[in-house]
Design a protein around this motif. Structure first.
Motif, PDB file in Angstrom:
ATOM      1  N   UNK A  21     -93.197 -69.663 -73.092  1.00 25.01           N
ATOM      2  CA  UNK A  21     -92.586 -69.539 -75.275  1.00 25.01           C
ATOM      3  C   UNK A  21     -92.691 -70.939 -75.797  1.00 25.01           C
ATOM      4  N   UNK A  22     -93.719 -70.977 -76.638  1.00 33.00           N
ATOM      5  CA  UNK A  22     -93.899 -72.239 -77.958  1.00 33.00           C
ATOM      6  C   UNK A  22     -93.802 -71.904 -79.611  1.00 33.00           C
ATOM      7  N   UNK A  51     -89.458 -72.851 -72.099  1.00 33.22           N
ATOM      8  CA  UNK A  51     -89.928 -72.722 -73.589  1.00 33.22           C
ATOM      9  C   UNK A  51     -90.594 -74.421 -73.976  1.00 33.22           C
ATOM     10  N   UNK A  52     -91.239 -74.499 -74.532  1.00 41.17           N
ATOM     11  CA  UNK A  52     -92.079 -75.745 -75.067  1.00 41.17           C
ATOM     12  C   UNK A  52     -91.919 -75.463 -76.668  1.00 41.17           C
ATOM     13  N   UNK A  70     -85.325 -76.147 -73.786  1.00 42.56           N
ATOM     14  CA  UNK A  70     -86.096 -76.520 -74.586  1.00 42.56           C
ATOM     15  C   UNK A  70     -87.263 -77.601 -74.172  1.00 42.56           C
ATOM     16  N   UNK A  71     -88.485 -78.085 -73.555  1.00 45.23           N
ATOM     17  CA  UNK A  71     -88.895 -78.450 -73.402  1.00 45.23           C
ATOM     18  C   UNK A  71     -89.847 -79.683 -74.404  1.00 45.23           C
ATOM     19  N   UNK A  93    -102.019 -72.000 -82.998  1.00 46.16           N
ATOM     20  CA  UNK A  93    -102.026 -71.929 -81.933  1.00 46.16           C
ATOM     21  C   UNK A  93    -101.876 -74.070 -82.015  1.00 46.16           C
ATOM     22  N   UNK A  94    -103.261 -74.139 -82.928  1.00 41.54           N
ATOM     23  CA  UNK A  94    -102.955 -75.970 -82.404  1.00 41.54           C
ATOM     24  C   UNK A  94    -101.977 -76.275 -82.716  1.00 41.54           C
ATOM     25  N   UNK A  95    -100.779 -75.374 -83.993  1.00 41.92           N
ATOM     26  CA  UNK A  95    -100.125 -76.086 -84.292  1.00 41.92           C
ATOM     27  C   UNK A  95     -98.977 -76.525 -83.252  1.00 41.92           C
ATOM     28  N   UNK A  96     -98.870 -76.328 -81.807  1.00 42.18           N
ATOM     29  CA  UNK A  96     -98.218 -75.813 -80.310  1.00 42.18           C
ATOM     30  C   UNK A  96     -98.582 -77.330 -80.215  1.00 42.18           C
TER      31      UNK A  96
END
Length: 120
Positions: A21-22, A51-52, A70-71, A93-96
């Motif tokens: 999960x990101x 969770x990242x 959360x990592x 997705x780039x924002x993650x």
């Protein structure tokens, strides 16, 4: 989202064994809350998950269930072992900051932002 999309998302979650999960960088309360809520759902159906988030959540959000999991370091996530990636509250997705880490077969489910279109 309509019921069919919810059903497809839930089915993908049920089929996966290891889920990431990101959310977006510099997360706000919506992003962290969404990630934690998704983690709670996945935990309740006994799936392995991570969770990242690129950045540490604000201290004021540490009352949320799952937030302590959360990592913030990519090396803590076993990307090669993941079956599914779920991006919440993230328009791109780039924002993650994980787009270079995931494999083609792990194409994410994106849930959240109005500009986001779920890929199921």
């Amino acid at each position: 989202m309509d019921k069919e999309i919810y059903s497809q998302i839930l089915n993908k979650i049920k089929l996966a064994e290891r889920i990431l999960i990101t959310t977006h960088e510099n997360p706000d309360g919506d992003a962290i809350g969404s990630a934690c809520a998704m983690a709670e759902l996945i935990a309740r159906i006994n799936k392995s998950y991570y969770i990242f988030c690129q950045d540490e959540p604000e201290a004021s959000l540490y009352f949320l269930s799952q937030v302590e999991k959360i990592k913030v370091n990519l090396i803590d996530i076993p990307f090669t072992d993941l079956d599914l990636v779920i991006a919440v509250d993230c328009s791109r997705l780039q924002r993650s900051r994980i787009e270079d880490e995931i494999k083609k077969e792990q194409l994410p489910i994106k849930i959240g932002r109005a500009s986001c279109r779920e890929r199921v």
